[in-house]
Design an enzyme around this catalytic site. Structure first.
Site, mmCIF file in Angstrom:
data_model
loop_
_atom_site.group_PDB
_atom_site.id
_atom_site.type_symbol
_atom_site.label_atom_id
_atom_site.label_comp_id
_atom_site.label_asym_id
_atom_site.label_seq_id
_atom_site.Cartn_x
_atom_site.Cartn_y
_atom_site.Cartn_z
ATOM 1 C CD GLU A 51 -2.756 1.440 2.376
ATOM 2 O OE1 GLU A 51 -2.685 0.638 3.330
ATOM 3 O OE2 GLU A 51 -3.531 2.413 2.348
ATOM 4 C CE LYS A 77 0.896 2.256 7.314
ATOM 5 N NZ LYS A 77 0.989 0.816 7.664
ATOM 6 N NE ARG A 86 4.088 -7.461 12.450
ATOM 7 C CZ ARG A 86 3.236 -6.482 12.562
ATOM 8 N NH1 ARG A 86 1.958 -6.735 12.716
ATOM 9 N NH2 ARG A 86 3.643 -5.247 12.573
#
Ligand SMILES: [Zn+2]
Length: 567
Positions: A104, A334, A324
């Site tokens: 994204e 972020k 992960r």
């Protein structure tokens, strides 16, 4: 094979791989291969300790030579390790595998994206298939034009290519069509509840009145959403899931919502945007994708995406979840990075303490290291925490034979050698590769050495100025050390230190450390030191990575600045 030989072998190998042999690592290997050694562990460990410190006193050149002469198989083994492969992909047919790299464009890519991209790319290439770079750009509130480019640049730096580029935002009509289909099938409805009510109902598992609307009513409301009769937040299209599901993702999630912010590519052409789950569920099938490799943070969404595809009669791709992972002392999110930038705690997305691709590059971590790391952790399903030591060990192994070596001193201290001859020092660019040449440095007895070396000296010490001659320390004064010239015979056990002459350049050496200690921001995580380096350092290109002898691997970040990658 006797104990000493075995310990020596593993100590050499360990030292070669990691820069220094560790007693623990060597002992582990020895006990495994020589179980009888467990009978006298004390003696064995004492012996190992002795051998390890002997090996740690050897130069890399000597270590390599010993391995080549006595244990050539250990060097062979290293070559074999590099050809690691990831496990086969279930249901993969050569030539028919299609995967996707789905960023994204709402942030600069970090190491987590890189690994996800890598796994998808790897299998597409392994099976002679196709990999699609798919921008999942259906949230104009978060996406920015600069990130599309940054992602492509990151991929190029990382060495991954793609066969097709696709932007979800170019295909909104397709998602509208599927949305209509779901409405007609009674699988989706337009909800006019306010956000608080929706939230409350979701957590309590309650259905709202809009759920009972007929498909005809929903179609009409949906068209009103599209034509602009509702404002942002006044109407959403929801999937008819199960308001009592244990998986809260299934509690009538949003499929499409009104967002009036301009989109970086589409501008204000559209006002209704599909959610990630809806668009992704469609495209993972519609684009011909056969395999989806993604981290398990998406696992709960799987049920929803699968159900949407079932309702629409779309083919199901094979989904593989891996765990992960985290990198020690950094946060990749972020949101956290943005906050750190705003608070001035990091210098930007390319801060060398961050694990953004820009940050890693700036620090001197090479793309091959991230690839090897990916192969190393593989598609692990346990939650690995990657240590900087591991990143450094891989990076060092890759850089060590490639980059040249230079002399520099940190926090310089003056050293005056009395009656020193005027000698031109010849420094090898790389001890293992004589063909790379030498640097000639004229000396006249006035030097600078690193503070950390100076602090360990006392009058009477005899040391060697590396690749030059021996000296005896006479006097340690305030800011200056004086010494006598001792000749240039080479003695094996003499301590060697790096030096520079007065004809050197001043640089800054930036040393990054863990950004977080536990959950706490580490205010000392970026230190800057004065460094004097030989003239050749001034001629390096910005971006070049080198080894500063006995300091570490560093990347030239600006004309007058180096960043230390690691020791
Ligand atoms: Zn409602």
């Amino acid at each position: 094979m006797d104990l000493e030989r075995l310990a020596y072998k593993y100590a050499l190998k360990n030292a070669l791989d990691y820069g220094k042999a560790s007693e623990k690592a060597v002992a582990g290997k020895v006990f495994k291969e020589l179980p009888e050694a467990r009978k006298n562990p004390k003696e064995v460990l004492a012996k190992i300790s002795e051998i390890v410190s002997q090996v740690n006193g050897m130069s890399e050149e000597e270590i390599r030579k010993e391995l080549e002469e006595k244990f050539p198989e250990m060097l062979e083994e290293k070559k074999k390790e590099e050809k690691k492969e990831l496990p086969p992909l279930p249901g993969a047919e050569p030539g028919k595998v299609v995967t996707r790299m789905p960023p994204e464009p709402n942030a600069y890519p970090h190491i987590g994206h890189a690994l996800s991209f890598f796994f998808n790319w790897y299998y597409a290439r392994k099976y002679n298939g196709k990999v699609i770079l798919r921008f999942d750009d259906t949230n104009p509130k978060k996406e920015k034009l600069e990130y599309y480019e940054a992602i492509k640049e990151g991929l190029k730096w990382f060495g991954l290519d793609w066969d097709m580029e696709y932007r979800m935002s170019d295909h909104l009509e397709k998602y509208y069509k599927y949305a209509e289909e779901l409405i007609k099938k009674g699988k989706a409805y337009v909800c006019l509840c306010d956000p608080e009510t929706i939230h409350k109902n979701r957590s309590e598992g309650l259905e709202c009145e809009h759920r009972k609307q007929s498909p005809e009513d929903n179609l009409e409301l949906w068209r009103k959403m599209l034509t602009g009769e509702f404002g942002e937040g006044e109407a959403i299209l929801r999937y008819k899931g199960d308001m009592k599901s244990k998986n809260t993702v299934m509690r009538d999630p949003t499929l499409a919502r009104i967002i009036l912010d301009p989109h970086p590519i589409q501008g204000d052409k559209y006002r209704v945007w599909p959610t990630y789950d809806f668009a992704c569920a469609i495209e993972d099938s519609d684009l011909g994708i056969t395999h989806v490799l993604r981290s398990n943070e998406f696992e709960l969404r799987n049920e929803l995406q699968k159900a949407i595809r079932e309702d629409l009669g779309l083919r199901q791709p094979i989904i593989i979840h891996y765990s992960r992972f985290n990198v020690e002392g950094v946060k990749a999110s972020k949101r956290v990075i943005r906050q750190l930038i705003e608070e001035g705690k990091v210098t930007g997305w390319d801060d060398p303490r961050l694990v953004t691709l820009m940050g890693l590059k700036r620090r001197g971590i090479v793309p091959e290291t991230i690839r090897e790391l990916a192969m190393e952790i593989g598609l692990s399903t346990s939650q690995p925490v990657i240590s900087w030591d591991l990143i450094a060990a891989i990076n060092r192994k890759i850089l060590d034979p490639k980059v040249n070596r230079y002399f520099a001193v940190v926090e310089p201290v003056r050293l005056l050698v009395e009656e020193a001859p005027k000698v031109v020092a010849k420094l090898k660019n790389h001890p293992s590769f004589p063909e790379r040449g030498i640097r000639k440095i004229p000396t006249d007895g006035l030097f600078y050495i690193s503070k950390s070396d100076a602090e360990k000296l006392k009058p009477g010490d005899q040391i060697r100025l590396k690749d030059l001659y021996n000296i005896e320390i006479m006097h340690i004064g305030d800011g200056e050390i004086s010494a006598n010239y001792l000749g240039d015979a080479v003695f094996k056990d003499m301590k060697k230190i790096q030096w520079v002459t007065q004809d050197s350049r001043e640089f800054k050496l930036v040393i990054p450390d863990l950004l977080f200690k536990g959950d706490e921001y580490n205010p000392d995580s970026l230190k800057e030191y004065k460094m004097l380096g030989e003239l050749a350092l001034a001629n390096l290109e910005i971006g070049e990575i080198i080894q500063l002898e006995r300091i570490g691997f560093a990347r030239k970040d600006a004309k007058d600045r180096f960043i230390l990658a690691h020791k």
